[in-house]
Write a protein that holds these residues in place. Structure first.
Motif, PDB file in Angstrom:
ATOM      1  N   UNK A   5       0.840  -1.201   0.000  1.00 27.09           N
ATOM      2  CA  UNK A   5       0.000   0.000   0.000  1.00 27.09           C
ATOM      3  C   UNK A   5       0.877   1.254   0.000  1.00 27.09           C
ATOM      4  N   UNK A   6       0.590   2.170  -0.911  1.00 25.26           N
ATOM      5  CA  UNK A   6       1.308   3.442  -0.979  1.00 25.26           C
ATOM      6  C   UNK A   6       0.461   4.475  -0.250  1.00 25.26           C
ATOM      7  N   UNK A   7       0.740   4.600   1.040  1.00 28.17           N
ATOM      8  CA  UNK A   7      -0.051   5.496   1.891  1.00 28.17           C
ATOM      9  C   UNK A   7       0.437   6.934   1.763  1.00 28.17           C
ATOM     10  N   UNK A   8      -0.478   7.866   1.946  1.00 30.84           N
ATOM     11  CA  UNK A   8      -0.175   9.289   1.908  1.00 30.84           C
ATOM     12  C   UNK A   8       1.024   9.618   2.795  1.00 30.84           C
ATOM     13  N   UNK A   9       2.055  10.231   2.211  1.00 29.34           N
ATOM     14  CA  UNK A   9       3.222  10.668   2.981  1.00 29.34           C
ATOM     15  C   UNK A   9       4.233   9.588   3.281  1.00 29.34           C
ATOM     16  N   UNK A  10       4.018   8.374   2.792  1.00 26.82           N
ATOM     17  CA  UNK A  10       4.984   7.296   3.038  1.00 26.82           C
ATOM     18  C   UNK A  10       6.124   7.394   2.025  1.00 26.82           C
ATOM     19  N   UNK A  11       7.051   6.469   2.102  1.00 24.58           N
ATOM     20  CA  UNK A  11       8.151   6.412   1.137  1.00 24.58           C
ATOM     21  C   UNK A  11       8.364   4.963   0.721  1.00 24.58           C
ATOM     22  N   UNK A  12       8.619   4.755  -0.552  1.00 25.74           N
ATOM     23  CA  UNK A  12       8.944   3.434  -1.089  1.00 25.74           C
ATOM     24  C   UNK A  12      10.312   3.552  -1.749  1.00 25.74           C
ATOM     25  N   UNK A  13      11.251   2.702  -1.340  1.00 28.77           N
ATOM     26  CA  UNK A  13      12.591   2.695  -1.924  1.00 28.77           C
ATOM     27  C   UNK A  13      12.763   1.396  -2.696  1.00 28.77           C
ATOM     28  N   UNK A  14      13.042   1.528  -3.981  1.00 26.80           N
ATOM     29  CA  UNK A  14      13.321   0.364  -4.820  1.00 26.80           C
ATOM     30  C   UNK A  14      14.826   0.339  -5.083  1.00 26.80           C
ATOM     31  N   UNK A  15      15.520  -0.475  -4.314  1.00 32.54           N
ATOM     32  CA  UNK A  15      16.965  -0.606  -4.491  1.00 32.54           C
ATOM     33  C   UNK A  15      17.273  -1.574  -5.625  1.00 32.54           C
ATOM     34  N   UNK A  16      18.421  -1.394  -6.282  1.00 34.97           N
ATOM     35  CA  UNK A  16      18.836  -2.395  -7.268  1.00 34.97           C
ATOM     36  C   UNK A  16      18.990  -3.731  -6.562  1.00 34.97           C
ATOM     37  N   UNK A  17      18.691  -4.839  -7.177  1.00 39.72           N
ATOM     38  CA  UNK A  17      18.335  -5.035  -8.582  1.00 39.72           C
ATOM     39  C   UNK A  17      16.827  -5.148  -8.823  1.00 39.72           C
ATOM     40  N   UNK A  18      16.010  -4.433  -8.070  1.00 39.49           N
ATOM     41  CA  UNK A  18      14.550  -4.546  -8.200  1.00 39.49           C
ATOM     42  C   UNK A  18      14.106  -4.485  -9.661  1.00 39.49           C
ATOM     43  N   UNK A  19      14.589  -3.504 -10.405  1.00 41.93           N
ATOM     44  CA  UNK A  19      14.134  -3.356 -11.789  1.00 41.93           C
ATOM     45  C   UNK A  19      14.707  -4.401 -12.734  1.00 41.93           C
ATOM     46  N   UNK A  20      15.719  -5.106 -12.322  1.00 45.26           N
ATOM     47  CA  UNK A  20      16.233  -6.191 -13.156  1.00 45.26           C
ATOM     48  C   UNK A  20      15.403  -7.460 -12.984  1.00 45.26           C
ATOM     49  N   UNK A  21      14.877  -7.682 -11.795  1.00 43.26           N
ATOM     50  CA  UNK A  21      14.228  -8.964 -11.504  1.00 43.26           C
ATOM     51  C   UNK A  21      12.710  -8.890 -11.364  1.00 43.26           C
ATOM     52  N   UNK A  22      12.150  -7.697 -11.175  1.00 47.56           N
ATOM     53  CA  UNK A  22      10.709  -7.582 -10.912  1.00 47.56           C
ATOM     54  C   UNK A  22      10.041  -6.556 -11.813  1.00 47.56           C
ATOM     55  N   UNK A  23       8.797  -6.845 -12.144  1.00 48.60           N
ATOM     56  CA  UNK A  23       7.911  -5.868 -12.770  1.00 48.60           C
ATOM     57  C   UNK A  23       7.098  -5.236 -11.651  1.00 48.60           C
ATOM     58  N   UNK A  24       6.595  -4.019 -11.868  1.00 51.99           N
ATOM     59  CA  UNK A  24       5.695  -3.406 -10.895  1.00 51.99           C
ATOM     60  C   UNK A  24       4.622  -2.612 -11.624  1.00 51.99           C
ATOM     61  N   UNK A  25       3.513  -2.412 -10.922  1.00 47.24           N
ATOM     62  CA  UNK A  25       2.375  -1.706 -11.503  1.00 47.24           C
ATOM     63  C   UNK A  25       1.540  -1.072 -10.404  1.00 47.24           C
ATOM     64  N   UNK A  26       0.749  -0.098 -10.795  1.00 54.44           N
ATOM     65  CA  UNK A  26      -0.312   0.431  -9.948  1.00 54.44           C
ATOM     66  C   UNK A  26      -1.595   0.152 -10.713  1.00 54.44           C
ATOM     67  N   UNK A  27      -2.361  -0.831 -10.245  1.00 57.03           N
ATOM     68  CA  UNK A  27      -3.535  -1.269 -11.012  1.00 57.03           C
ATOM     69  C   UNK A  27      -4.713  -0.313 -10.864  1.00 57.03           C
TER      70      UNK A  27
END
Length: 160
Positions: A114-136
């Protein structure tokens, strides 16, 4: 309105996008090139907070996505464009309505965050090499969500 180019077809982007950062930077994704607008004071403050999550260097670009309601979305993708530093984290600050980010990786269960108001999400490497992501699409959401996504973009070499 921005469009994306997927499998040789052009589609409307189901959200509004804008970009701020260092002068003369551009970021190209799905056939769209977004040049930067100069940082404004509030974005500079948030950029300084985002930089605290980096091991070295600093962010120079912020992609802003505005989801007007739960009908706006972003399809499953990797942020692996050639303009981006693949060794840098991507830091996202969501504001407004809570949205869900889903990470998908072959042979693993999906992960919903969940991307809550005012929170922070950090995607460190290698997240983009191994995972897809979406906001449906989430039809029950009636309010706006604005996502500030900080990245390190390569400065283009000027041609002489």
């Amino acid at each position: 309105m921005a469009t994306v180019f997927i499998f040789n077809k052009r589609y409307s982007v189901p959200r509004k996008v804008s970009a701020y950062g260092d002068k003369n930077l551009t970021y190209t994704f799905s056939g769209n090139t977004l040049p930067t607008k100069p940082l404004i004071p509030i974005l500079t403050k948030i950029l300084n907070e985002a930089n605290k999550f980096l091991k070295e260097g600093s962010f120079n670009y912020v992609l802003i996505n505005r989801y007007k309601d739960g009908y706006d979305k972003i399809e499953s993708h990797k942020d692996n464009e050639k303009d981006m530093d693949p060794d840098s984290a991507i830091v996202t600050f969501p504001f407004g309505a809570e949205r869900t980010m889903i990470f998908k990786r072959p042979n693993f269960d999906s992960v919903k965050i969940p991307l809550k108001n005012g929170s922070v999400l950090v995607m460190n490497p290698p997240t983009n090499e191994v995972s897809f992501h979406e906001i449906p699409r989430e039809k029950n959401i009636k309010d706006v969500c604005i996502s500030l996504t900080f990245r390190k973009i390569y400065q283009k070499k000027s041609e002489c």
